[in-house]
Design a protein around this motif. Structure first.
Motif, PDB file in Angstrom:
ATOM      1  N   UNK A  32       0.950  -1.258   0.057  1.00 35.40           N
ATOM      2  CA  UNK A  32       0.111  -0.048  -0.038  1.00 35.40           C
ATOM      3  C   UNK A  32       0.939   1.083   0.027  1.00 35.40           C
ATOM      4  N   UNK A  33       1.820   1.076   0.795  1.00 38.43           N
ATOM      5  CA  UNK A  33       2.910   2.415   0.899  1.00 38.43           C
ATOM      6  C   UNK A  33       3.693   2.587  -0.469  1.00 38.43           C
ATOM      7  N   UNK A  34       4.221   1.170  -0.984  1.00 35.19           N
ATOM      8  CA  UNK A  34       4.945   1.570  -2.387  1.00 35.19           C
ATOM      9  C   UNK A  34       4.100   2.174  -3.206  1.00 35.19           C
ATOM     10  N   UNK A  35       2.563   1.651  -3.461  1.00 34.74           N
ATOM     11  CA  UNK A  35       1.842   2.347  -4.454  1.00 34.74           C
ATOM     12  C   UNK A  35       1.397   3.827  -3.985  1.00 34.74           C
ATOM     13  N   UNK A  36       1.027   4.026  -2.853  1.00 33.92           N
ATOM     14  CA  UNK A  36       0.824   5.525  -2.437  1.00 33.92           C
ATOM     15  C   UNK A  36       2.209   6.231  -2.921  1.00 33.92           C
ATOM     16  N   UNK A  43       0.702  13.686 -11.806  1.00 32.63           N
ATOM     17  CA  UNK A  43      -0.294  14.700 -11.449  1.00 32.63           C
ATOM     18  C   UNK A  43      -1.080  14.712 -12.547  1.00 32.63           C
ATOM     19  N   UNK A  44      -2.282  14.107 -12.430  1.00 29.34           N
ATOM     20  CA  UNK A  44      -3.238  14.050 -13.352  1.00 29.34           C
ATOM     21  C   UNK A  44      -4.690  14.542 -12.610  1.00 29.34           C
ATOM     22  N   UNK A  45      -5.610  14.894 -13.473  1.00 30.56           N
ATOM     23  CA  UNK A  45      -6.853  15.471 -12.862  1.00 30.56           C
ATOM     24  C   UNK A  45      -7.697  14.335 -12.231  1.00 30.56           C
ATOM     25  N   UNK A  46      -7.619  13.264 -12.661  1.00 32.19           N
ATOM     26  CA  UNK A  46      -8.457  12.196 -12.011  1.00 32.19           C
ATOM     27  C   UNK A  46      -7.795  11.203 -11.197  1.00 32.19           C
ATOM     28  N   UNK A  47      -6.694  11.766 -10.714  1.00 29.12           N
ATOM     29  CA  UNK A  47      -5.996  11.071  -9.569  1.00 29.12           C
ATOM     30  C   UNK A  47      -5.834  11.950  -8.364  1.00 29.12           C
ATOM     31  N   UNK A  48      -6.145  11.442  -7.146  1.00 31.82           N
ATOM     32  CA  UNK A  48      -5.896  12.210  -5.977  1.00 31.82           C
ATOM     33  C   UNK A  48      -4.537  12.331  -5.810  1.00 31.82           C
ATOM     34  N   UNK A  65      -4.447  12.353   1.601  1.00 30.48           N
ATOM     35  CA  UNK A  65      -4.550  12.824   0.245  1.00 30.48           C
ATOM     36  C   UNK A  65      -5.632  13.911  -0.042  1.00 30.48           C
ATOM     37  N   UNK A  66      -5.554  14.364  -1.299  1.00 31.18           N
ATOM     38  CA  UNK A  66      -6.639  15.428  -1.711  1.00 31.18           C
ATOM     39  C   UNK A  66      -7.907  14.880  -1.213  1.00 31.18           C
ATOM     40  N   UNK A  67      -8.773  15.930  -0.903  1.00 33.37           N
ATOM     41  CA  UNK A  67     -10.199  15.429  -0.476  1.00 33.37           C
ATOM     42  C   UNK A  67     -11.037  15.480  -1.771  1.00 33.37           C
TER      43      UNK A  67
END
Length: 67
Positions: A32-36, A43-48, A65-67
């Motif tokens: 989970x941390x590796x993927x985070x 940097x993409x509009x559809x990804x937090x 993460x972004x809300x």
């Protein structure tokens, strides 16, 4: 999950996710941390945006993460 303001980006709201203590100790948290970390570089509009993923002093895992 909590809503907060991140100190590095005070004008943006962030979501703070706390993982259950049992899950925090599971070996899958390394993945989970590796993927985070990987997602935090995208940097993409559809990804937090991921700001932080780590453990609290009591061993509980968290993700900011972004809300």
């Amino acid at each position: 999950m909590w809503l907060a303001a991140h100190e590095e980006t005070p004008h943006n709201q962030v979501a703070i996710k706390l993982f259950h203590p049992d899950v925090s100790q599971h070996p899958v948290m390394a993945q989970v941390f590796d993927e985070a970390r990987s997602i935090s570089r995208i940097a993409a509009t559809g990804i937090a945006k991921i700001y932080d993923a780590n453990f609290l002093t009591n061993g509980q895992a968290y993700l900011i993460q972004d809300y």
